[in-house]
Design a protein around this motif. Structure first.
Motif, PDB file in Angstrom:
ATOM      1  N   THR A   5      53.825  36.907  51.085  1.00  0.00           N
ATOM      2  CA  THR A   5      53.324  37.270  49.761  1.00  0.00           C
ATOM      3  C   THR A   5      54.401  37.166  48.685  1.00  0.00           C
ATOM      4  OG1 THR A   5      53.846  39.615  50.081  1.00  0.00           O
ATOM      5  CG2 THR A   5      51.667  38.875  50.798  1.00  0.00           C
ATOM      6  N   VAL A   6      55.644  36.992  49.097  1.00  0.00           N
ATOM      7  CA  VAL A   6      56.761  37.023  48.141  1.00  0.00           C
ATOM      8  C   VAL A   6      56.653  35.964  47.040  1.00  0.00           C
ATOM      9  CG1 VAL A   6      59.267  36.716  47.913  1.00  0.00           C
ATOM     10  CG2 VAL A   6      58.341  38.160  49.735  1.00  0.00           C
ATOM     11  N   PRO A   7      56.258  34.714  47.329  1.00  0.00           N
ATOM     12  CA  PRO A   7      56.230  33.706  46.265  1.00  0.00           C
ATOM     13  C   PRO A   7      55.130  33.905  45.218  1.00  0.00           C
ATOM     14  CG  PRO A   7      56.348  32.672  48.437  1.00  0.00           C
ATOM     15  CD  PRO A   7      55.992  34.104  48.643  1.00  0.00           C
ATOM     16  N   VAL A   8      54.173  34.771  45.480  1.00  0.00           N
ATOM     17  CA  VAL A   8      53.040  34.921  44.569  1.00  0.00           C
ATOM     18  C   VAL A   8      53.512  35.384  43.192  1.00  0.00           C
ATOM     19  CG1 VAL A   8      50.876  36.160  44.152  1.00  0.00           C
ATOM     20  CG2 VAL A   8      51.461  35.409  46.461  1.00  0.00           C
ATOM     21  N   THR A   9      53.009  34.734  42.162  1.00  0.00           N
ATOM     22  CA  THR A   9      53.410  35.051  40.789  1.00  0.00           C
ATOM     23  C   THR A   9      52.347  35.891  40.094  1.00  0.00           C
ATOM     24  OG1 THR A   9      52.365  33.100  39.816  1.00  0.00           O
ATOM     25  CG2 THR A   9      54.617  32.837  40.672  1.00  0.00           C
ATOM     26  N   LEU A  10      52.748  36.486  38.999  1.00  0.00           N
ATOM     27  CA  LEU A  10      51.799  37.244  38.187  1.00  0.00           C
ATOM     28  C   LEU A  10      50.699  36.328  37.663  1.00  0.00           C
ATOM     29  CD1 LEU A  10      50.907  39.839  36.753  1.00  0.00           C
ATOM     30  CD2 LEU A  10      52.460  39.231  34.878  1.00  0.00           C
ATOM     31  N   GLU A  11      51.052  35.120  37.255  1.00  0.00           N
ATOM     32  CA  GLU A  11      50.051  34.187  36.744  1.00  0.00           C
ATOM     33  C   GLU A  11      49.006  33.869  37.809  1.00  0.00           C
ATOM     34  OE1 GLU A  11      49.615  33.256  33.707  1.00  0.00           O
ATOM     35  OE2 GLU A  11      51.414  34.254  32.973  1.00  0.00           O
ATOM     36  N   GLU A  12      49.441  33.760  39.055  1.00  0.00           N
ATOM     37  CA  GLU A  12      48.485  33.471  40.131  1.00  0.00           C
ATOM     38  C   GLU A  12      47.558  34.655  40.366  1.00  0.00           C
ATOM     39  OE1 GLU A  12      51.132  30.247  42.687  1.00  0.00           O
ATOM     40  OE2 GLU A  12      51.413  32.394  43.028  1.00  0.00           O
ATOM     41  N   VAL A  13      48.106  35.863  40.401  1.00  0.00           N
ATOM     42  CA  VAL A  13      47.252  37.045  40.569  1.00  0.00           C
ATOM     43  C   VAL A  13      46.285  37.166  39.396  1.00  0.00           C
ATOM     44  CG1 VAL A  13      47.189  39.552  40.785  1.00  0.00           C
ATOM     45  CG2 VAL A  13      48.975  38.255  41.948  1.00  0.00           C
ATOM     46  N   LEU A  14      46.773  36.922  38.198  1.00  0.00           N
ATOM     47  CA  LEU A  14      45.925  37.009  37.009  1.00  0.00           C
ATOM     48  C   LEU A  14      44.788  36.000  37.076  1.00  0.00           C
ATOM     49  CD1 LEU A  14      45.380  38.191  34.192  1.00  0.00           C
ATOM     50  CD2 LEU A  14      47.004  36.509  33.274  1.00  0.00           C
ATOM     51  N   HIS A  15      45.110  34.784  37.449  1.00  0.00           N
ATOM     52  CA  HIS A  15      44.101  33.723  37.573  1.00  0.00           C
ATOM     53  C   HIS A  15      42.990  34.142  38.535  1.00  0.00           C
ATOM     54  CE1 HIS A  15      42.542  29.598  38.115  1.00  0.00           C
ATOM     55  NE2 HIS A  15      42.534  29.869  39.405  1.00  0.00           N
ATOM     56  N   HIS A  16      43.366  34.661  39.691  1.00  0.00           N
ATOM     57  CA  HIS A  16      42.380  35.037  40.702  1.00  0.00           C
ATOM     58  C   HIS A  16      41.647  36.324  40.331  1.00  0.00           C
ATOM     59  CE1 HIS A  16      43.193  31.950  43.760  1.00  0.00           C
ATOM     60  NE2 HIS A  16      44.424  31.951  43.249  1.00  0.00           N
ATOM     61  N   THR A  17      42.314  37.212  39.612  1.00  0.00           N
ATOM     62  CA  THR A  17      41.646  38.430  39.151  1.00  0.00           C
ATOM     63  C   THR A  17      40.533  38.097  38.171  1.00  0.00           C
ATOM     64  OG1 THR A  17      43.674  39.720  39.454  1.00  0.00           O
ATOM     65  CG2 THR A  17      41.985  40.660  38.017  1.00  0.00           C
ATOM     66  N   LYS A  18      40.788  37.178  37.265  1.00  0.00           N
ATOM     67  CA  LYS A  18      39.756  36.753  36.313  1.00  0.00           C
ATOM     68  C   LYS A  18      38.549  36.188  37.049  1.00  0.00           C
ATOM     69  CE  LYS A  18      42.818  35.477  32.447  1.00  0.00           C
ATOM     70  NZ  LYS A  18      43.311  34.318  31.642  1.00  0.00           N
ATOM     71  N   ALA A  19      38.808  35.359  38.048  1.00  0.00           N
ATOM     72  CA  ALA A  19      37.712  34.746  38.800  1.00  0.00           C
ATOM     73  C   ALA A  19      36.909  35.798  39.558  1.00  0.00           C
ATOM     74  CB  ALA A  19      38.270  33.704  39.766  1.00  0.00           C
ATOM     75  N   ALA A  20      37.618  36.740  40.187  1.00  0.00           N
ATOM     76  CA  ALA A  20      36.925  37.791  40.929  1.00  0.00           C
ATOM     77  C   ALA A  20      36.098  38.674  40.003  1.00  0.00           C
ATOM     78  CB  ALA A  20      37.934  38.634  41.709  1.00  0.00           C
ATOM     79  N   ARG A  21      36.622  38.967  38.825  1.00  0.00           N
ATOM     80  CA  ARG A  21      35.864  39.780  37.883  1.00  0.00           C
ATOM     81  C   ARG A  21      34.588  39.066  37.448  1.00  0.00           C
ATOM     82  NH1 ARG A  21      34.636  44.056  37.929  1.00  0.00           N
ATOM     83  NH2 ARG A  21      36.525  45.172  37.382  1.00  0.00           N
ATOM     84  N   ARG A  22      34.661  37.767  37.234  1.00  0.00           N
ATOM     85  CA  ARG A  22      33.437  37.031  36.865  1.00  0.00           C
ATOM     86  C   ARG A  22      32.411  37.081  37.987  1.00  0.00           C
ATOM     87  NH1 ARG A  22      37.402  33.579  34.385  1.00  0.00           N
ATOM     88  NH2 ARG A  22      37.525  32.245  36.246  1.00  0.00           N
ATOM     89  N   GLY A  23      32.893  37.089  39.225  1.00  0.00           N
ATOM     90  CA  GLY A  23      31.964  37.139  40.351  1.00  0.00           C
ATOM     91  C   GLY A  23      31.416  38.521  40.628  1.00  0.00           C
ATOM     92  N   ALA A  24      32.157  39.546  40.242  1.00  0.00           N
ATOM     93  CA  ALA A  24      31.746  40.925  40.545  1.00  0.00           C
ATOM     94  C   ALA A  24      31.911  41.798  39.303  1.00  0.00           C
ATOM     95  CB  ALA A  24      32.568  41.471  41.704  1.00  0.00           C
ATOM     96  N   PRO A  25      31.063  41.609  38.303  1.00  0.00           N
ATOM     97  CA  PRO A  25      31.223  42.357  37.054  1.00  0.00           C
ATOM     98  C   PRO A  25      30.937  43.845  37.182  1.00  0.00           C
ATOM     99  CG  PRO A  25      29.185  41.100  37.030  1.00  0.00           C
ATOM    100  CD  PRO A  25      29.936  40.666  38.250  1.00  0.00           C
ATOM    101  N   ASN A  26      30.273  44.249  38.276  1.00  0.00           N
ATOM    102  CA  ASN A  26      29.864  45.647  38.408  1.00  0.00           C
ATOM    103  C   ASN A  26      30.566  46.379  39.544  1.00  0.00           C
ATOM    104  OD1 ASN A  26      27.816  45.431  36.315  1.00  0.00           O
ATOM    105  ND2 ASN A  26      26.685  44.168  37.773  1.00  0.00           N
ATOM    106  N   THR A  27      31.676  45.834  40.018  1.00  0.00           N
ATOM    107  CA  THR A  27      32.402  46.446  41.131  1.00  0.00           C
ATOM    108  C   THR A  27      33.816  46.806  40.687  1.00  0.00           C
ATOM    109  OG1 THR A  27      31.123  45.138  42.724  1.00  0.00           O
ATOM    110  CG2 THR A  27      33.168  46.134  43.523  1.00  0.00           C
TER     111      THR A  27
END
Length: 274
Positions: A54-76
């Motif tokens: 998990t060490v190489p993961v960047t903030l930009e990568e987490v942010l990118h995937h967080t946005k996608a997950a939020r679009r998929g689960a707006p009520n969770t």
């Protein structure tokens, strides 16, 4: 209806269900299945991005995937990991948390560590950021802990995990992940802290459980931790589907008439005439 941080603070004994999700389709499936919370973990580095840790993961990568997950689960309820070294100082932690909450749509952030990160946790919570803690095996610093192995088996390390949990509770976390710790220790920590605990490889006595989506459906085949229960073996099914697709394309069986579109004969005649 999305749960609130206040509800999670009071979730002792609730047996809540967390699962990781890193994109729109898996987050949507998780929401439709009725999970209580989604974690956009930095485990995405290994199961989605192909990193060795998990060490190489960047903030930009987490942010990118967080946005996608939020679009998929707006009520969770959605928790996003603060990646390695993004919370080395309070200023950096505040900047990272701001982006994950404001841009990514996360409801809370999670960070790893015990007493050594308590002041950062305290600063974040004072600023109004909901924070989840994470003790036991902390993957971002797994090499310093001797690798991916159970933590807290001897008296000193078990006492340290308990003290870390209590320090994080005092610093203001709303919940606490316990990873790869013996069941009796996880039970003791759960009894001692007032916030809800989320187990992963920590036995049945925590207030909630979390698994990585790709582990529980059998999509990640790099390794299978002992604590993972596979509810599906999806990877062989995906491979079979891809192999059949390739075979039919090469043989000319796909696409066939049922998967193609026609046009009026008169239009075609005029087109050829032209």
């Amino acid at each position: 209806m999305r749960r609130t941080v206040q509800e999670f603070r009071k979730a002792k004994g609730a047996r809540l269900v967390y699962v990781t999700a890193y994109d729109y389709p898996t987050a949507r499936l998780a929401e439709e299945a009725g999970v209580d919370a989604i974690l956009v973990g930095d485990s995405l580095g290994m199961v989605v991005l192909g990193y060795e840790s998990t060490v190489p993961v960047t903030l930009e990568e987490v942010l990118h995937h967080t946005k996608a997950a939020r679009r998929g689960a707006p009520n969770t309820f959605l928790v996003a990991d603060l990646p390695y070294l993004s919370y080395a100082t309070l200023d950096r932690a505040l900047q990272a948390a701001e982006r994950l909450l404001k841009e990514g749509g996360a409801d809370a952030v999670k960070l790893e560590g015990g007493k050594e990160v308590a002041e950062v946790v305290r600063g974040l919570t004072r600023a109004g950021v909901p924070v989840m803690g994470h003790v036991g095996l902390t993957p971002q610093t797994a090499s310093a802990l001797g690798g991916y192995r159970v933590q807290g088996k001897d008296l000193d390390s078990a006492r340290r995990i308990l003290e870390d949990a209590l320090a994080l509770e005092e610093a203001g976390v709303y919940g606490l992940v316990l990873e790869l710790v013996p069941t009796p220790l996880a039970r003791l920590v759960t009894e001692r802290v007032s916030v809800h605990t989320v187990g992963i490889g920590a036995g049945p006595f925590t207030d909630a459980q979390v698994l990585v989506f790709h582990d529980l459906v059998g999509l990640f085949e790099g390794f299978k931790p002992r604590f993972v229960k596979r509810y599906l073996e999806a990877a062989p099914l995906f491979r079979q589907a891809l192999a059949r697709y390739a075979e039919e394309v090469r043989s000319g069986a796909f696409p066939d008439e049922a998967h193609s579109f026609g046009m009026e004969e008169e239009v075609l005649k005029r087109l050829y005439g032209a």
